[in-house]
Design an enzyme around this catalytic site. Structure first.
Site, PDB file in Angstrom:
ATOM      1  CB  SER A  22      52.300  46.382  51.606  1.00  0.00           C
ATOM      2  OG  SER A  22      52.489  46.151  52.997  1.00  0.00           O
ATOM      3  CG  HIS A 155      37.121  19.862  13.367  1.00  0.00           C
ATOM      4  ND1 HIS A 155      38.456  19.632  13.538  1.00  0.00           N
ATOM      5  CD2 HIS A 155      36.513  18.663  13.559  1.00  0.00           C
ATOM      6  CE1 HIS A 155      38.664  18.346  13.800  1.00  0.00           C
ATOM      7  NE2 HIS A 155      37.494  17.745  13.833  1.00  0.00           N
ATOM      8  CB  SER A 276      28.444  51.608  17.151  1.00  0.00           C
ATOM      9  OG  SER A 276      29.127  52.525  16.317  1.00  0.00           O
ATOM     10  CE  LYS A 282      28.928  47.436  15.297  1.00  0.00           C
ATOM     11  NZ  LYS A 282      29.621  46.223  14.940  1.00  0.00           N
ATOM     12  CD  GLU A 289      33.082  42.628  21.898  1.00  0.00           C
ATOM     13  OE1 GLU A 289      33.386  42.552  20.707  1.00  0.00           O
ATOM     14  OE2 GLU A 289      32.557  43.648  22.385  1.00  0.00           O
ATOM     15  CE1 TYR A 316      57.239  38.145  53.886  1.00  0.00           C
ATOM     16  CE2 TYR A 316      59.286  39.327  54.293  1.00  0.00           C
ATOM     17  CZ  TYR A 316      57.977  39.313  53.854  1.00  0.00           C
ATOM     18  OH  TYR A 316      57.411  40.461  53.373  1.00  0.00           O
TER      19      TYR A 316
HETATM   20  N1  ARG Z   1      54.078  43.748  54.174  1.00  0.00           N
HETATM   21  C1  ARG Z   1      54.785  42.528  54.324  1.00  0.00           C
HETATM   22  C2  ARG Z   1      54.309  41.516  53.281  1.00  0.00           C
HETATM   23  O1  ARG Z   1      53.321  41.733  52.677  1.00  0.00           O
HETATM   24  C3  ARG Z   1      54.516  41.988  55.696  1.00  0.00           C
HETATM   25  C4  ARG Z   1      55.593  41.111  56.239  1.00  0.00           C
HETATM   26  C5  ARG Z   1      56.811  41.919  56.501  1.00  0.00           C
HETATM   27  N2  ARG Z   1      57.853  41.149  57.075  1.00  0.00           N
HETATM   28  C6  ARG Z   1      59.121  41.542  57.072  1.00  0.00           C
HETATM   29  N3  ARG Z   1      59.972  40.745  57.607  1.00  0.00           N
HETATM   30  N4  ARG Z   1      59.500  42.673  56.550  1.00  0.00           N
HETATM   31  O2  ARG Z   1      54.945  40.547  53.016  1.00  0.00           O
END
Ligand code: ARG
Length: 466
Positions: A22, A155, A276, A282, A289, A316
Site C-alpha cells: 500500500s 417543478h 468548442s 461557444k 459540468e 482487522y
Molecule cells: N497497510 C495496511 C492497511 O492499510 C496496514 C495494516 C496492516 N496490518 C496487517 N495486519 N497486515 O490496512
C-alpha cells in the site's frame, strides 16, 4: 528486513508481493505515522522499555525521516510494504537496531487506523476552512444583489419571484449544514486507537491517555477490537462529502441552466469556461459540468466504502486497506473543487435586468393576487379559483394580470378595487412573504446578517484548530 518473515519457509510470489503493498498510496500518511510513532515511543519510555537516551535517538530519527521526505514528491521505494514498514526501515538505517525497538507492544493494525484518524481530522479542518470561504463568496454576491429579484421555481415551472440573495442564501444554508456535519463527524474521529494493539490491546502497559493527549485526541478509544477494525469514521466523513458534493452538483446544474441562452440570468466568467474546437461561438460551462460530474466519483467512493465494510468479521482484515483510496480520492476531489467554485462565484456576472423581467412575467404574482382577495375576507379556495379564471382570461387575451381592467376583474369578484394593481407589483409580491425564512427584503437582510455571523463563527472554529 520484512516486518513478518520469521515463520515463512518460502519467499512470496513477486507479483503478489508487489500487488499487496500500500506504500504507493499510504505514503501520504507519513507525517501522521511519524507523529503517532513519536507518541508510542514516549509511552515505551514511560513503560521502561526504552531508556531516555534511546527515546531521544528514536525521536531524532523520526524527525529526520519527516524532514527528508517532507517535500510532498512521491517517494519511490522498492521494498517498503506500507508506510509503517517504510518508517521502520529508515529508522533502522538511521539509528541501527534500536529502530526495531519502536515496534515493541504495538501492531500495524492500531497504527494505520491512528494515521487515518489523524488524516481525516486534518482534512475536516481544511475543508471547513474552504467552506467558510465558499459561503463568504456566496454571501458577498447576495449582499451585492441587494433587492434584485429572480423567478423562484417549483417543478422547474415559474412559481413566485424571490430575491436573488434569497436564492444564493439557500445554498449557503446547505453548505453551513455540511460544515456542521463535518464538525459533528470530527467529534467521533477524534479518539486515539494507540495502545489497542492487534486486536486485544497492547502487550505492554502503555499509558494510552498520554498518547491520546500527545496527538491532541480528546480520549483513547474504548474497545481494542472495535478500534482496530472501525472505519465508520471514514465512511461517515465520505458520507458528508458525498452530501456536500450533491449540494454542489445541484448548484452546478441550476447555474448551467441559468447560464443558457434560454434563461440568460447569468454570464459565465471566461476564466472558468472553455470554447468548442468546432463551433466558434461557444462558451461552455465546463467548470459546472465537472462539478456535477465529479459528484459521481464522491458518491462512488461512498458506495465502495459501504460495500467494502459490510461483510467484514471483527477485527482487522486486510480488506480495510481498500478503504484508503476512496477516502483520499473523495477528499482530493472536494479539496480541489471548493476553491474553484469560490473563484467562479466571485467572477460570475448576474444579469439583474433579465432576471427581473422574468420575475415579472408568467403570472408569478398570481398567489399574491389571490392573497389580496383572502385579505378582503374571501375564502382561500374561492380566491384561488377566481384568480385562476383571471389567468385563463389573460391567456386568451395574451396579457398579464395587471393588464386586466377593473370591470373584467369585478365580473369575477366585486371585492377588487384600484389597490389591486399595487399588490401585483414585484415589490409588493416580494414584500408579502414577510415571515422568518421568507423572501421579503427585510427578512432576507436579517438572514444575511445571520449567515455572516455563522461564517464568522465557523472561521473562528477553524482558526482554533489550526
Ligand atoms: N497497510 C495496511 C492497511 O492499510 C496496514 C495494516 C496492516 N496490518 C496487517 N495486519 N497486515 O490496512
Amino acid at each position: 528486513m520484512k516486518m513478518w518473515s520469521g515463520r515463512f519457509r518460502h519467499p512470496l510470489d513477486p507479483q503478489f508481493e508487489r500487488w499487496q503493498r500500500s506504500f504507493d498510496f499510504d505514503q501520504r500518511l507519513l507525517r501522521y505515522e511519524i507523529a503517532a510513532s513519536a507518541a508510542h515511543a514516549r509511552a515505551l519510555k514511560n513503560a521502561g522499555i526504552v531508556s531516555s537516551d534511546e527515546l531521544i535517538s528514536i525521536l531524532e530519527g523520526l524527525q529526520k525521516i519527516g524532514q527528508e521526505t517532507g517535500s510532498g514528491k512521491p517517494i519511490e521505494d522498492d521494498e517498503a510494504e506500507d508506510v509503517h514498514h517504510y518508517v521502520e526501515k529508515h529508522l533502522v538505517a538511521l539509528i541501527g537496531d534500536l529502530g526495531y525497538k519502536l515496534h515493541s507492544g504495538r501492531s500495524r493494525n492500531e497504527q494505520i487506523v491512528t494515521d487515518l484518524r489523524l488524516y481525516v481530522r486534518a482534512a475536516i479542518d481544511e475543508l471547513r476552512g474552504q467552506l467558510s470561504e465558499l459561503c463568504d463568496a456566496f454571501v458577498r454576491r447576495a449582499e451585492q444583489a441587494d433587492i434584485a429579484a429572480v423567478p423562484g421555481y417549483t417543478h422547474l415551472q415559474p412559481a413566485e419571484p424571490v430575491l436573488l440573495a434569497h436564492w444564493l442564501l439557500a445554498y449557503v444554508e446547505m453548505f453551513l449544514r455540511d460544515a456542521d456535519r463535518l464538525a459533528d463527524c470530527r467529534e467521533r474521529v477524534n479518539a486515539c486507537p494507540l495502545g489497542s494493539g492487534s486486536v486485544a490491546g497492547a502487550t505492554l502497559t502503555l499509558d494510552r491517555a498520554l498518547m491520546a493527549n500527545e496527538l491532541d485526541f480528546s480520549a483513547p478509544t474504548n474497545n481494542s477490537i472495535d478500534a482496530t477494525s472501525d472505519r465508520d469514521f471514514i465512511l461517515e466523513f465520505v458520507n458528508v462529502l458525498s452530501l456536500l458534493a450533491l449540494h454542489l452538483s445541484r448548484w452546478a446544474e441550476e447555474t448551467i441552466l441559468f447560464s443558457s441562452q434560454e434563461f440568460g440570468y447569468l454570464h459565465l466568467p471566461e476564466a472558468y469556461s472553455t470554447g468548442s474546437s468546432a463551433m466558434p461561438q461557444k462558451k461552455n460551462p465546463d467548470l459546472l459540468e465537472l462539478v456535477r460530474g465529479k459528484t459521481g466519483r464522491v458518491i462512488g467512493a461512498e458506495t465502495t466504502l459501504s460495500v467494502t465494510l459490510k461483510g467484514l468479521p471483527l477485527a482487522y482484515n486486510k480488506d480495510l486497506q481498500e478503504t484508503q483510496q476512496p477516502l483520499f480520492d473523495a477528499a482530493d476531489t472536494i479539496f480541489t473543487l471548493l476553491p474553484l467554485i469560490t473563484g467562479f462565484m466571485k467572477a460570475v456576472e448576474f444579469d439583474y435586468g433579465r432576471m427581473s423581467e422574468a420575475a415579472q412575467s408568467g403570472f408569478m404574482n398570481a398567489w399574491a393576487a389571490a392573497t389580496y382577495l383572502v385579505k378582503r375576507g374571501v375564502a382561500s379556495r374561492l380566491a384561488h379559483e377566481q384568480i385562476g379564471k383571471a389567468v385563463k382570461l389573460c391567456l386568451e387575451k395574451e396579457c398579464e394580470l395587471q393588464d386586466l381592467t377593473l370591470d373584467e376583474l369585478r365580473a369575477l369578484n366585486p371585492a377588487f378595487d384600484e389597490s389591486f394593481y399595487e399588490c401585483l407589483k414585484l415589490k409588493s409580491v416580494l414584500a408579502i412573504h414577510d415571515v422568518i425564512g421568507g423572501t421579503a427584503p427585510d427578512r432576507v437582510r436579517q438572514a444575511l446578517a445571520a449567515a455572516r455571523n455563522k461564517i464568522e463563527a465557523l472561521r473562528e472554529e477553524v482558526h482554533a484548530h489550526a
